[in-house]
Write a protein that holds these residues in place. Sequence first.
Motif, PDB file in Angstrom:
ATOM      1  N   ASP A  98     173.930  45.342  22.881  1.00 32.41           N
ATOM      2  CA  ASP A  98     172.794  45.672  22.023  1.00 32.41           C
ATOM      3  C   ASP A  98     171.466  45.416  22.712  1.00 32.41           C
ATOM      4  OD1 ASP A  98     174.456  46.481  20.039  1.00 32.41           O
ATOM      5  OD2 ASP A  98     173.891  44.945  18.582  1.00 32.41           O
ATOM      6  N   VAL A  99     171.366  44.290  23.422  1.00 28.14           N
ATOM      7  CA  VAL A  99     170.111  43.957  24.100  1.00 28.14           C
ATOM      8  C   VAL A  99     169.759  45.037  25.119  1.00 28.14           C
ATOM      9  CG1 VAL A  99     168.964  42.310  25.625  1.00 28.14           C
ATOM     10  CG2 VAL A  99     170.380  41.479  23.751  1.00 28.14           C
ATOM     11  N   ILE A 100     170.724  45.461  25.918  1.00 31.37           N
ATOM     12  CA  ILE A 100     170.463  46.456  26.957  1.00 31.37           C
ATOM     13  C   ILE A 100     170.106  47.805  26.332  1.00 31.37           C
ATOM     14  CG2 ILE A 100     171.419  47.702  28.930  1.00 31.37           C
ATOM     15  CD1 ILE A 100     173.318  45.246  29.305  1.00 31.37           C
ATOM     16  N   ILE A 101     170.870  48.228  25.323  1.00 32.78           N
ATOM     17  CA  ILE A 101     170.603  49.521  24.688  1.00 32.78           C
ATOM     18  C   ILE A 101     169.213  49.545  24.054  1.00 32.78           C
ATOM     19  CG2 ILE A 101     171.246  51.027  22.762  1.00 32.78           C
ATOM     20  CD1 ILE A 101     174.152  50.350  23.309  1.00 32.78           C
ATOM     21  N   GLU A 102     168.843  48.451  23.378  1.00 29.89           N
ATOM     22  CA  GLU A 102     167.535  48.421  22.712  1.00 29.89           C
ATOM     23  C   GLU A 102     166.386  48.372  23.712  1.00 29.89           C
ATOM     24  OE1 GLU A 102     167.972  45.192  19.984  1.00 29.89           O
ATOM     25  OE2 GLU A 102     169.160  46.386  18.559  1.00 29.89           O
ATOM     26  N   ARG A 103     166.599  47.693  24.844  1.00 29.38           N
ATOM     27  CA  ARG A 103     165.570  47.707  25.890  1.00 29.38           C
ATOM     28  C   ARG A 103     165.401  49.115  26.454  1.00 29.38           C
ATOM     29  NH1 ARG A 103     164.320  42.690  28.363  1.00 29.38           N
ATOM     30  NH2 ARG A 103     163.159  43.893  29.923  1.00 29.38           N
ATOM     31  N   CYS A 104     166.514  49.822  26.637  1.00 32.72           N
ATOM     32  CA  CYS A 104     166.432  51.209  27.102  1.00 32.72           C
ATOM     33  C   CYS A 104     165.775  52.094  26.043  1.00 32.72           C
ATOM     34  CB  CYS A 104     167.822  51.745  27.421  1.00 32.72           C
ATOM     35  SG  CYS A 104     168.610  51.033  28.878  1.00 32.72           S
ATOM     36  N   ALA A 105     166.058  51.821  24.770  1.00 31.87           N
ATOM     37  CA  ALA A 105     165.552  52.659  23.681  1.00 31.87           C
ATOM     38  C   ALA A 105     164.030  52.685  23.616  1.00 31.87           C
ATOM     39  CB  ALA A 105     166.116  52.172  22.348  1.00 31.87           C
ATOM     40  N   ILE A 106     163.387  51.542  23.890  1.00 37.78           N
ATOM     41  CA  ILE A 106     161.920  51.501  23.772  1.00 37.78           C
ATOM     42  C   ILE A 106     161.217  51.897  25.065  1.00 37.78           C
ATOM     43  CG2 ILE A 106     161.998  49.786  21.925  1.00 37.78           C
ATOM     44  CD1 ILE A 106     161.155  47.681  24.010  1.00 37.78           C
ATOM     45  N   ASP A 107     161.992  52.196  26.117  1.00 39.13           N
ATOM     46  CA  ASP A 107     161.393  52.712  27.343  1.00 39.13           C
ATOM     47  C   ASP A 107     160.818  54.098  27.032  1.00 39.13           C
ATOM     48  OD1 ASP A 107     161.239  52.537  30.459  1.00 39.13           O
ATOM     49  OD2 ASP A 107     162.073  54.526  30.053  1.00 39.13           O
ATOM     50  N   GLY A 108     159.550  54.262  27.234  1.00 44.03           N
ATOM     51  CA  GLY A 108     158.884  55.502  26.844  1.00 44.03           C
ATOM     52  C   GLY A 108     158.074  55.337  25.573  1.00 44.03           C
ATOM     53  N   THR A 156     165.973  42.656  16.078  1.00 43.31           N
ATOM     54  CA  THR A 156     165.661  43.681  17.072  1.00 43.31           C
ATOM     55  C   THR A 156     164.380  43.363  17.816  1.00 43.31           C
ATOM     56  OG1 THR A 156     166.814  45.374  15.775  1.00 43.31           O
ATOM     57  CG2 THR A 156     165.222  46.148  17.408  1.00 43.31           C
ATOM     58  N   ARG A 157     163.370  42.909  17.102  1.00 44.17           N
ATOM     59  CA  ARG A 157     162.104  42.576  17.760  1.00 44.17           C
ATOM     60  C   ARG A 157     162.259  41.402  18.720  1.00 44.17           C
ATOM     61  NH1 ARG A 157     156.994  43.637  13.651  1.00 44.17           N
ATOM     62  NH2 ARG A 157     157.668  45.699  12.934  1.00 44.17           N
ATOM     63  N   VAL A 158     163.062  40.421  18.345  1.00 38.63           N
ATOM     64  CA  VAL A 158     163.298  39.281  19.231  1.00 38.63           C
ATOM     65  C   VAL A 158     164.101  39.722  20.459  1.00 38.63           C
ATOM     66  CG1 VAL A 158     164.424  37.034  19.444  1.00 38.63           C
ATOM     67  CG2 VAL A 158     163.130  37.580  17.378  1.00 38.63           C
ATOM     68  N   GLN A 159     165.084  40.603  20.245  1.00 37.50           N
ATOM     69  CA  GLN A 159     165.932  41.038  21.362  1.00 37.50           C
ATOM     70  C   GLN A 159     165.162  41.815  22.419  1.00 37.50           C
ATOM     71  OE1 GLN A 159     170.553  41.235  19.841  1.00 37.50           O
ATOM     72  NE2 GLN A 159     169.455  43.146  20.040  1.00 37.50           N
ATOM     73  N   VAL A 160     164.156  42.584  22.020  1.00 40.08           N
ATOM     74  CA  VAL A 160     163.414  43.380  22.997  1.00 40.08           C
ATOM     75  C   VAL A 160     162.170  42.666  23.509  1.00 40.08           C
ATOM     76  CG1 VAL A 160     164.228  45.518  21.935  1.00 40.08           C
ATOM     77  CG2 VAL A 160     161.990  44.619  21.288  1.00 40.08           C
ATOM     78  N   ALA A 203     172.924  55.193  26.832  1.00 43.94           N
ATOM     79  CA  ALA A 203     174.254  55.735  26.510  1.00 43.94           C
ATOM     80  C   ALA A 203     175.318  55.274  27.493  1.00 43.94           C
ATOM     81  CB  ALA A 203     174.200  57.265  26.477  1.00 43.94           C
ATOM     82  N   ALA A 204     174.951  55.077  28.752  1.00 44.00           N
ATOM     83  CA  ALA A 204     175.934  54.648  29.746  1.00 44.00           C
ATOM     84  C   ALA A 204     176.467  53.252  29.423  1.00 44.00           C
ATOM     85  CB  ALA A 204     175.320  54.670  31.144  1.00 44.00           C
ATOM     86  N   VAL A 205     175.567  52.350  29.067  1.00 43.54           N
ATOM     87  CA  VAL A 205     175.990  50.997  28.692  1.00 43.54           C
ATOM     88  C   VAL A 205     176.797  51.041  27.399  1.00 43.54           C
ATOM     89  CG1 VAL A 205     175.130  48.791  27.779  1.00 43.54           C
ATOM     90  CG2 VAL A 205     174.214  49.716  29.898  1.00 43.54           C
ATOM     91  N   ASN A 206     176.382  51.892  26.474  1.00 42.95           N
ATOM     92  CA  ASN A 206     177.110  52.053  25.216  1.00 42.95           C
ATOM     93  C   ASN A 206     178.552  52.468  25.494  1.00 42.95           C
ATOM     94  OD1 ASN A 206     177.638  52.176  22.492  1.00 42.95           O
ATOM     95  ND2 ASN A 206     176.278  53.885  22.068  1.00 42.95           N
ATOM     96  N   ALA A 207     178.714  53.457  26.359  1.00 42.15           N
ATOM     97  CA  ALA A 207     180.057  53.952  26.688  1.00 42.15           C
ATOM     98  C   ALA A 207     180.890  52.906  27.421  1.00 42.15           C
ATOM     99  CB  ALA A 207     179.947  55.215  27.541  1.00 42.15           C
TER     100      ALA A 207
END
Length: 301
Positions: A135-145, A238-242, A83-87
Motif C-alpha cells: 500500500d505504501v509503495i502504490i500510494e507513493r506512486c499514485a501521487i506522483d504527478g 493514507t496521508r500518514v503513509q505518503v 500497477a507493477a508492485v500491485n501485481a
Amino acid sequence: VLVCPIFIASVPIMSEAWWHPLVLGGLAGSIGELVAQPMIVVRTRVMVQGVSTDAGIVRYGGFVDACRTMLRTEGIKAFYKGAAVNAAFTPACRGLYMGGVELSKSVIGEGTALKDFAAGTSAQLIGSLAYVPRDVIIERCAIDGQIKSQVGSCSSSIEALRTMLAHEGMRGFYRAYLPHQFVWIPYNGLFFALLGRLSLFEQEVGMPTNSFAVGVANTAACAAVAGWVTTPIDVIKTRVQVSGANPELFDFEGPLDCAVKLVRREGPRALFSGAVGRMMYLAPNMAIFIPVYEKLKSLVS
C-alpha cells in the motif's frame, strides 16, 4: 511472511487443503485488485489533496473531476501508477488474507456476526504483513504527478522502491502500520459480518444463495458499505503513509496529529474525502475476489 503459510498448513482442523486459500486466494485476489487498480490512484489523490491550498498539489472537484483531469493531463497511464508492485505483491497479500479467513473459520467457526467479524480480523492481521508495504509503495506512486515537489522519484514502482530504501530505509515500508490496522480490521470485520447477515437473510426468504451472480451483488454491496463507514480512518492513514514524499507538505507527527490538523484546517467533512473512490475501489475488487475464490475452491474440491 514465509512463516504464515507454514503455520496455516500446520493447523490440523482446517477443512480446506492448506494450499487452497494461499494459491486460489492469491489468484482470485490478483484479478480483483488489478481490475480495480485505477480506483486506488483516484481515491488516493482525492484523499490527500486537502493538505494544501497552494500550487504545491493538484486539487480536484471530486471523484469524477479527478478522473477527467487525470485523463486529460496525464493520460490513461496515470491510472496504473504502481500497477507493477500491485501485481507482484497481491498474490501473497490475498493468499495470506484468505488463509486468515479459513483459519478463523476452522478454529472459531462461522455463522454469527461475532465469528464472521473474527474471520475478517484474522484475515487482516495475517495479510497485512504483505499489504502494508504494498500500500505504501502504490500510494507513493499514485501521487506522483499530483504533488509538485517530492523526495526522490516515484515515477515507477522500481523508482519508488529505490527512493524509499535510500531515504527512509526498511522502516519506510511499514509507515503507518498501526493506522493501517485501525482502518482494515474494522473494514474486514464489518464486511464479513454484513456478508454473513445478508446471506442468512436471503436464506430465510428463500433466495438462491448459491448463485454466483447473487454472491457478486452481495459482496459488492457489503464492501461498499463497510468501505464508506471506514473512510475517515483511511484518509488519516493514507496521508500518514505518503508523508515521506514531502514532509513539509504532509507535516504530520503521527496519526493523531494528522487527524487534529485535518479537522482544524479543513473541517470534519474532509474526513470523507475520497469516499466515492474508496467505494469504487472496494466494491468491484471484493465482488470479483470472494466469489471467484469460492468458485475456484469448489472446482478443485
